[in-house]
Enzyme design. Structure first.
Site, PDB file in Angstrom:
ATOM      1  N   SER A 274      -1.748  -7.889  80.919  1.00 20.65           N
ATOM      2  CA  SER A 274      -1.580  -8.218  79.500  1.00 20.65           C
ATOM      3  C   SER A 274      -2.906  -8.410  78.784  1.00 20.65           C
ATOM      4  O   SER A 274      -3.704  -7.497  78.684  1.00 20.65           O
ATOM      5  CB  SER A 274      -0.692  -9.465  79.384  1.00 20.65           C
ATOM      6  OG  SER A 274      -0.329  -9.719  78.062  1.00 20.65           O
TER       7      SER A 274
ATOM      8  N   ASP B 214      -2.311  -6.349  72.022  1.00 22.71           N
ATOM      9  CA  ASP B 214      -3.054  -6.760  73.210  1.00 22.71           C
ATOM     10  C   ASP B 214      -3.033  -5.624  74.227  1.00 22.71           C
ATOM     11  O   ASP B 214      -2.533  -4.529  73.949  1.00 22.71           O
ATOM     12  CB  ASP B 214      -2.489  -8.056  73.799  1.00 22.71           C
ATOM     13  CG  ASP B 214      -1.096  -7.900  74.386  1.00 22.71           C
ATOM     14  OD1 ASP B 214      -0.404  -6.932  74.024  1.00 22.71           O
ATOM     15  OD2 ASP B 214      -0.695  -8.739  75.210  1.00 22.71           O
TER      16      ASP B 214
ATOM     17  N   ASP C 198       2.530  -5.825  74.053  1.00 25.04           N
ATOM     18  CA  ASP C 198       3.706  -6.633  73.714  1.00 25.04           C
ATOM     19  C   ASP C 198       3.394  -7.766  72.747  1.00 25.04           C
ATOM     20  O   ASP C 198       4.278  -8.480  72.302  1.00 25.04           O
ATOM     21  CB  ASP C 198       4.404  -7.166  74.973  1.00 25.04           C
ATOM     22  CG  ASP C 198       3.532  -8.112  75.793  1.00 25.04           C
ATOM     23  OD1 ASP C 198       2.354  -8.318  75.445  1.00 25.04           O
ATOM     24  OD2 ASP C 198       4.044  -8.636  76.810  1.00 25.04           O
TER      25      ASP C 198
END
Length: 448
Positions: free
Chosen positions: A103, A242, A246
């Site tokens: 992430s 990012d 998401d």
């Protein structure tokens, strides 16, 4: 049953350290394949997507080998946003989807997370079954039962069309200039396409991944580059994703950041105006008090969930509501998709811009954002703030000084010995002072 490997968002850690090693991920692929395949004799397919980290090549190969050994077919998607894997898993009727991503973390971390066949996160009992299978010896299926791997070459196009379908059919972004910061991450191909195909002039930044620059001084966690670019180019607004696509934050034409709480407010107000808001809004314990107050002023129910999109989605489903999210930019629109999706969320905000003809700077004005300061206090050991009378007394003192004009929240990190001390109030100077005062008390109490 406690979980050893899975956290609230899959398995994550530094590359080369357990569990993010080729050996572990190979076994994880086999265990997941064995559990998800079930008892049926037919081959089941599982999708694998990844972000742009250099370690993704290694982990993808390990997962592929493990899944094949378990008798599961593999469909390789290449670099794709996390929500794209969720969508494609559902639309292609796959047994599951796997995302290789850490992430918003830097390139030296990576992780593995799973989606079920309906594009949601795996239930706890399935994750526990995978962990249990990890303790069993890896046994390869017979040669004629090995899984085969194929690549979905049209995966980006499918996802682009899906994202565009979440925007009103009779509207376009023509005449708008939008800066899109892809964080050198998984959305670097698809995000600029979505907005340009809807008619906008797109200025793409953070769209040249090299395996090492993901999230580096760009994207939703480092928005200064986006702010600067929006102002210098005279763009209407900016969008920052990012590394795995998401999360989203936005920037208005003045270069001012619009965080997840403000984005939720804009989406909610547009849906209230067109009578499409089902129920209310779910935020988290960290959501700004201004969002809660703005919802109350407009008759919109508001509930807080624990921090983490998993808990936001759970409460949305429990309530039968559609819209929720976090101030970090995880925005969930369950009437559009099954998980947090930065591009889809941005399109819901752009719907409000197009429908009202107002800039973001005006649309956000109806919500007052209270100053909020969080201090991370690292402790020598696990420390339970709820059992410390010294901390309780300090919290009461701070709350008395705020005089119902703010909030105090103490929260233990789920992954490290850290207590997060948050104070929110009307005056930024007062909030900074009180948060540091309370953090000092927590630090002393944890050492005593």
């Amino acid at each position: 049953m406690s979980r050893r490997y899975f956290g609230t968002d899959g398995i994550r850690g530094p590359v080369g350290e357990t569990p993010i090693t080729p050996e572990f991920v190979l076994k994880l692929g086999w265990a997941a394949g064995r559990v998800l395949r079930g008892n049926g004799g037919e081959h089941r397919k599982i999708l694998i997507g990844k972000d742009t980290r250099v370690s993704g090549y290694m982990l993808e190969s390990a997962l592929e080998a493990g899944l094949s050994a378990a008798g599961v077919d593999i469909r390789l998607l290449g670099p794709m946003p996390t929500p794209a894997i969720a969508y494609l898993t559902r639309s292609s009727r796959a047994r599951a989807g796997i995302v290789i991503s850490a992430s918003h973390n830097a390139f030296h971390d990576n992780g593995i997370k799973f989606f079920s066949s309906d594009g949601t996160k795996l239930p706890d009992n399935v994750e526990q079954a995978i962990e249990a299978a990890m303790d069993e010896p890896l046994v390869t299926v017979a040669a004629d039962q090995l899984g085969k791997a194929k690549r979905y070459v049209d995966a980006p196009g499918r996802y682009v069309e899906f994202c565009k379908s979440s925007f009103p059919n009779k509207r376009s972004l023509e005449g708008m200039t939008i800066v899109v910061d892809c964080a050198h991450g998984a959305a670097y191909q698809v995000a600029p396409l979505v907005f340009s195909e809807l008619g906008a002039r797109v200025i793409a930044i953070g769209a040249e991944p090299d395996g090492f620059n993901i999230n580096h001084e760009c994207g939703s966690t480092h928005p200064k580059l986006l702010q600067k670019t929006v102002v210098e180019t005279g763009a209407d607004l900016g969008i920052a994703l990012d590394g795995d696509g998401d999360r989203v934050i936005m920037v208005d034409n003045n270069g001012q950041i619009i965080d997840g709480d403000q984005l939720l407010y804009i989406i909610a107000m547009q849906r209230l105006a067109d009578n499409s808001l089902e129920g209310g809004i779910v935020g988290t314990l960290m959501s700004n008090l201004g969002l809660e107050q703005a919802c109350a002023e407009n008759g919109i129910p508001f509930e807080r969930a624990a921090v983490g999109d998993r808990y936001v989605i759970s409460l949305l489903r429990q309530k039968g509501w559609h819209i929720g999210g976090e101030s970090s930019g995880h925005i969930i629109c369950l009437d559009k998709t099954t998980t947090g999706d930065g591009i889809v969320a941005a399109l819901q905000v752009l719907t409000a811009v197009v429908e009202t003809g107002k800039p973001l700077s005006e649309l956000k004005a109806g919500m007052r954002r209270y100053p909020q300061v969080m201090v991370n206090v690292r402790t020598q050991q696990r420390f339970n703030v709820d059992e410390s009378q010294q901390v309780k007394n300090a919290v009461r003192e701070v709350e008395t000084e705020l005089n119902q004009r703010g909030r105090v929240l103490l929260r233990a990190s789920g992954t490290e010995p850290v207590i997060r001390v948050m104070v929110e109030g009307e005056d930024a100077t007062e909030v900074a002072r009180l948060s540091q005062q309370l953090a000092d008390t927590v630090r002393v109490a944890s050492e005593g």
